[in-house]
Design a protein around this motif. Structure first.
Motif: not given
Length: 98
Positions: A14-15, A21-26
């Motif tokens: 998982v990562g 825009a530095n949005n993080k989604t799994k």
């Protein structure tokens, strides 16, 4: 059937996807698993296993399925492979006795 290599034990990791825009989604990193038939010399028949491409290279590097099974400790094998190892060992004993 789980997404796990029967030889190396590789499974899903998982990562995060990180946008500009530095949005993080799994996200999930899947192992490169292949269902393949490998010939067992002792059993005289092909054996179907679910293995990663790295696992295939490991088996070939160690001299084939039978050699890899007999050289690997039982604690490092999944239950299906332990069962196969017992079958291969019995078949080799029968051939040696004959």
């Amino acid at each position: 059937m789980s997404r796990r290599c029967m030889v190396t034990g590789k499974s899903v990791m998982v990562g995060n996807n990180v946008s500009h825009a530095n949005n993080k989604t799994k996200r999930r990193f899947m192992a490169n698993l292949q269902v393949t038939s490998l010939l067992s010399d002792a059993l005289g028949r092909p054996v179907r296993i679910r293995v990663s491409t790295r696992g295939l290279r490991t088996i070939e590097h160690n001299g084939g399925l039978d050699a890899w099974l007999l050289d690997t400790a039982n604690t490092k094998l999944v239950p299906e492979m332990r069962r196969l190892k017992r079958q291969v060992a019995r078949a080799k004993e029968r051939r040696a006795a004959a």
